[in-house]
Write a protein that holds these residues in place. Structure first.
Motif, PDB file in Angstrom:
ATOM      1  N   ILE A  19       0.857  -1.178   0.000  1.00 57.28           N
ATOM      2  CA  ILE A  19       0.000   0.000   0.000  1.00 57.28           C
ATOM      3  C   ILE A  19       0.895   1.230   0.000  1.00 57.28           C
ATOM      4  CG2 ILE A  19      -1.821   1.276   1.191  1.00 57.28           C
ATOM      5  CD1 ILE A  19      -2.676  -1.366   2.481  1.00 57.28           C
ATOM      6  N   TYR A  20       0.731   2.072  -1.019  1.00 55.53           N
ATOM      7  CA  TYR A  20       1.597   3.249  -1.162  1.00 55.53           C
ATOM      8  C   TYR A  20       0.759   4.520  -1.112  1.00 55.53           C
ATOM      9  CZ  TYR A  20       4.779   6.691  -3.179  1.00 55.53           C
ATOM     10  OH  TYR A  20       5.541   7.818  -3.385  1.00 55.53           O
ATOM     11  N   ASN A  21       1.039   5.369  -0.119  1.00 52.44           N
ATOM     12  CA  ASN A  21       0.407   6.677  -0.009  1.00 52.44           C
ATOM     13  C   ASN A  21       1.269   7.673  -0.782  1.00 52.44           C
ATOM     14  OD1 ASN A  21      -0.357   9.330   0.924  1.00 52.44           O
ATOM     15  ND2 ASN A  21      -1.385   8.347   2.654  1.00 52.44           N
ATOM     16  N   PHE A  22       0.793   8.093  -1.963  1.00 54.37           N
ATOM     17  CA  PHE A  22       1.632   8.917  -2.831  1.00 54.37           C
ATOM     18  C   PHE A  22       1.630  10.389  -2.448  1.00 54.37           C
ATOM     19  CE2 PHE A  22      -2.403   7.934  -4.972  1.00 54.37           C
ATOM     20  CZ  PHE A  22      -2.928   9.192  -5.221  1.00 54.37           C
ATOM     21  N   ILE A  23       0.813  10.790  -1.490  1.00 57.47           N
ATOM     22  CA  ILE A  23       0.867  12.159  -0.972  1.00 57.47           C
ATOM     23  C   ILE A  23       1.848  12.233   0.198  1.00 57.47           C
ATOM     24  CG2 ILE A  23      -0.441  14.042   0.065  1.00 57.47           C
ATOM     25  CD1 ILE A  23      -1.067  13.513  -2.899  1.00 57.47           C
ATOM     26  N   GLN A  24       1.778  11.265   1.089  1.00 58.21           N
ATOM     27  CA  GLN A  24       2.682  11.221   2.242  1.00 58.21           C
ATOM     28  C   GLN A  24       3.984  10.481   1.940  1.00 58.21           C
ATOM     29  OE1 GLN A  24       0.476   9.449   5.450  1.00 58.21           O
ATOM     30  NE2 GLN A  24      -1.084  11.046   5.482  1.00 58.21           N
ATOM     31  N   ASN A  25       4.068   9.853   0.772  1.00 60.34           N
ATOM     32  CA  ASN A  25       5.238   9.059   0.385  1.00 60.34           C
ATOM     33  C   ASN A  25       5.542   7.991   1.450  1.00 60.34           C
ATOM     34  OD1 ASN A  25       7.368   8.247  -1.273  1.00 60.34           O
ATOM     35  ND2 ASN A  25       8.820   9.633  -0.301  1.00 60.34           N
ATOM     36  N   ARG A  26       4.507   7.256   1.809  1.00 59.41           N
ATOM     37  CA  ARG A  26       4.622   6.229   2.849  1.00 59.41           C
ATOM     38  C   ARG A  26       4.198   4.882   2.293  1.00 59.41           C
ATOM     39  NH1 ARG A  26       0.990   4.672   6.818  1.00 59.41           N
ATOM     40  NH2 ARG A  26      -0.395   6.378   6.262  1.00 59.41           N
ATOM     41  N   THR A  27       4.923   3.828   2.631  1.00 57.99           N
ATOM     42  CA  THR A  27       4.687   2.502   2.065  1.00 57.99           C
ATOM     43  C   THR A  27       4.467   1.477   3.163  1.00 57.99           C
ATOM     44  OG1 THR A  27       6.209   3.087   0.269  1.00 57.99           O
ATOM     45  CG2 THR A  27       5.553   0.794   0.431  1.00 57.99           C
ATOM     46  N   GLU A  28       3.466   0.605   2.972  1.00 58.83           N
ATOM     47  CA  GLU A  28       3.205  -0.519   3.873  1.00 58.83           C
ATOM     48  C   GLU A  28       3.320  -1.815   3.078  1.00 58.83           C
ATOM     49  OE1 GLU A  28      -0.135   0.110   6.964  1.00 58.83           O
ATOM     50  OE2 GLU A  28      -0.712   1.376   5.263  1.00 58.83           O
ATOM     51  N   TYR A  29       3.998  -2.797   3.656  1.00 59.49           N
ATOM     52  CA  TYR A  29       4.129  -4.105   3.040  1.00 59.49           C
ATOM     53  C   TYR A  29       3.400  -5.125   3.923  1.00 59.49           C
ATOM     54  CZ  TYR A  29       7.877  -1.901   0.349  1.00 59.49           C
ATOM     55  OH  TYR A  29       8.609  -1.065  -0.466  1.00 59.49           O
ATOM     56  N   ILE A  30       2.523  -5.913   3.308  1.00 59.08           N
ATOM     57  CA  ILE A  30       1.758  -6.914   4.053  1.00 59.08           C
ATOM     58  C   ILE A  30       1.919  -8.254   3.342  1.00 59.08           C
ATOM     59  CG2 ILE A  30      -0.494  -7.556   4.986  1.00 59.08           C
ATOM     60  CD1 ILE A  30      -1.350  -4.633   4.666  1.00 59.08           C
ATOM     61  N   SER A  31       2.578  -9.188   4.010  1.00 58.44           N
ATOM     62  CA  SER A  31       2.838 -10.492   3.404  1.00 58.44           C
ATOM     63  C   SER A  31       2.457 -11.601   4.380  1.00 58.44           C
ATOM     64  CB  SER A  31       4.318 -10.607   3.021  1.00 58.44           C
ATOM     65  OG  SER A  31       5.121 -10.657   4.194  1.00 58.44           O
ATOM     66  N   LYS A  32       2.795 -12.816   4.005  1.00 55.17           N
ATOM     67  CA  LYS A  32       2.503 -13.958   4.870  1.00 55.17           C
ATOM     68  C   LYS A  32       3.230 -13.844   6.202  1.00 55.17           C
ATOM     69  CE  LYS A  32       2.182 -19.002   4.715  1.00 55.17           C
ATOM     70  NZ  LYS A  32       2.413 -20.218   3.879  1.00 55.17           N
ATOM     71  N   ASN A  33       4.401 -13.261   6.196  1.00 54.43           N
ATOM     72  CA  ASN A  33       5.150 -13.071   7.437  1.00 54.43           C
ATOM     73  C   ASN A  33       4.442 -12.125   8.397  1.00 54.43           C
ATOM     74  OD1 ASN A  33       7.221 -14.755   6.641  1.00 54.43           O
ATOM     75  ND2 ASN A  33       8.433 -13.095   5.752  1.00 54.43           N
ATOM     76  N   ASP A  34       3.560 -11.286   7.854  1.00 51.98           N
ATOM     77  CA  ASP A  34       2.847 -10.301   8.675  1.00 51.98           C
ATOM     78  C   ASP A  34       1.445 -10.753   9.060  1.00 51.98           C
ATOM     79  OD1 ASP A  34       4.981  -8.338   8.383  1.00 51.98           O
ATOM     80  OD2 ASP A  34       4.311  -8.178   6.313  1.00 51.98           O
ATOM     81  N   GLY A  35       1.030 -11.936   8.623  1.00 52.82           N
ATOM     82  CA  GLY A  35      -0.288 -12.435   9.003  1.00 52.82           C
ATOM     83  C   GLY A  35      -1.209 -12.730   7.848  1.00 52.82           C
ATOM     84  N   LEU A  36      -0.837 -12.323   6.611  1.00 52.95           N
ATOM     85  CA  LEU A  36      -1.618 -12.697   5.444  1.00 52.95           C
ATOM     86  C   LEU A  36      -1.423 -14.193   5.209  1.00 52.95           C
ATOM     87  CD1 LEU A  36      -3.301 -10.961   3.386  1.00 52.95           C
ATOM     88  CD2 LEU A  36      -1.338 -11.105   1.861  1.00 52.95           C
ATOM     89  N   GLN A  37      -2.507 -14.941   4.955  1.00 52.67           N
ATOM     90  CA  GLN A  37      -2.354 -16.394   4.924  1.00 52.67           C
ATOM     91  C   GLN A  37      -1.718 -16.921   3.638  1.00 52.67           C
ATOM     92  OE1 GLN A  37      -6.090 -18.555   5.066  1.00 52.67           O
ATOM     93  NE2 GLN A  37      -7.155 -16.914   4.006  1.00 52.67           N
ATOM     94  N   ASN A  38      -1.584 -16.057   2.622  1.00 50.84           N
ATOM     95  CA  ASN A  38      -0.946 -16.487   1.379  1.00 50.84           C
ATOM     96  C   ASN A  38      -0.356 -15.272   0.684  1.00 50.84           C
ATOM     97  OD1 ASN A  38      -1.485 -17.132  -1.856  1.00 50.84           O
ATOM     98  ND2 ASN A  38      -0.699 -18.868  -0.701  1.00 50.84           N
TER      99      ASN A  38
END
Length: 331
Positions: free
Chosen positions: A269-288
């Motif tokens: 998820i990339y906020n292009f106004i705040q220039n902030r990025t979130e990464y969400i993967s299996k290591n973070d709790g996503l099941q796949n």
């Protein structure tokens, strides 16, 4: 000495953990929805009901219960699109719509029988459905696009190999087989120009649009947004991540965010106004980690995965750190 080690902890540990705070995730597995693990498409109707294109058929979730509706031939459903009271789906050699009967069950109506004999589909999978100016478009890889105006099905010539249809600035844009951005106008593919950019010189693999924003991702691994004469380029770290992990889906959420679904490493998820990025993967709790489709509704990003379904609350002010590795230990 105690203060010294506290400082070391903050310096070395906190930067690692600060990158791992994620929004709440609700995962749904085969045990929950009682169908197949693989989910190809997902959409949400005006009532907030979630519809999923699953290997076993069409899944519906009302927030409490899951229901499965199967096609007459019980084939895999590849795409789903909600439009008022109708739920359109595409599958193998088949596309049509579902409507509720008087008992509240969804009944399927095939549109394939409306095609002329010479236009019958053979060995085709219908992977995407979009609505533009009151017309529903179904798209396969082999032959291309079919339009449905509520009465008649029409095959659109010369659309073989097209992909990634979006609505932008009152136009239906898509990517042709040579990775060029085109406009579909009067059942013909035409060139597209914007901001004096010569798109014939670019190879584009992904498109997304919202209001007057247009996002493009080049085959060589470069993403950028266009609005009027303004250009915003993705950070190089995000470009590299999307290229290495194979960008599959992209969508605008809210006013200033882009969400990317990858084949290898989940969601960005990339906020292009705040220039902030979130990464969400299996290591973070996503099941796949393989994202096949997603839909945004009421603050939730509903995600169809190669194994399961996820509901990510992307608009909550709260975020959580989940340590699945056990490195953090007891807090």
């Amino acid at each position: 000495m105690k203060s010294f080690f506290s400082i070391l902890f903050l310096i070395f540990i906190c930067p690692i953990f600060s990158q791992s705070f994620i929004p709440p995730i609700n995962n749904y597995s085969v045990k929950d929805y009682k169908a197949d693990n693989q989910n190809w498409g997902i959409d949400v109707n005006d009532l907030g009901e979630v519809f999923v294109a699953n290997n076993k058929g069409l899944l519906k979730y009302n927030g409490q219960n899951w229901e499965l509706f199967q096609l007459p031939n019980k084939t895999i459903i590849r795409s789903v699109f909600c439009d008022n009271n109708k739920i359109y789906t595409g599958s193998y050699e088949e596309f049509g719509y579902w409507e509720k009967d008087k008992f509240g069950k969804y009944i399927y109506t095939s549109l394939i029988n409306s095609l002329d004999n010479e236009e019958k589909v053979n060995n085709e999978q219908f992977w995407n459905i979009i609505k533009f100016k009151g017309v529903i478009y179904f798209r396969s890889f082999a032959r291309g696009m079919y339009s449905y105006d509520g009465k008649k099905i029409k095959y659109i010539e010369n659309t073989q190999g097209v992909a990634n249809e979006i609505v932008y600035d009152d136009n239906l844009l898509l990517i042709d087989r040579e990775f060029k951005v085109k406009i579909l106008k009067n059942s013909e593919l035409k060139g597209f120009n914007l901001n004096n950019i010569n798109f014939e010189n670019l190879e584009i693999t992904s498109l997304a649009a919202k209001d007057n924003w247009l996002f493009l991702f080049e085959k060589k691994g470069k993403g950028y947004l266009l609005r009027g004469n303004n250009e915003i380029f993705l950070p190089e770290s995000v470009n590299l991540f999307l290229k290495d992990n194979i960008l599959n889906k992209v969508k605008f959420i809210g006013e200033n965010r882009l969400v990317f679904g990858t084949i290898k490493k989940g969601i960005v998820i990339y906020n292009f106004i705040q220039n902030r990025t979130e990464y969400i993967s299996k290591n973070d709790g996503l099941q796949n980690n393989t994202v096949l489709s997603f839909s945004y509704s009421n603050g939730n990003l509903w995600t169809a995965l190669d194994n399961g379904i996820a509901q990510v609350n992307v608009d909550t002010p709260m975020s959580f750190f989940k340590d699945n590795s056990g490195v953090l230990g007891t807090v």
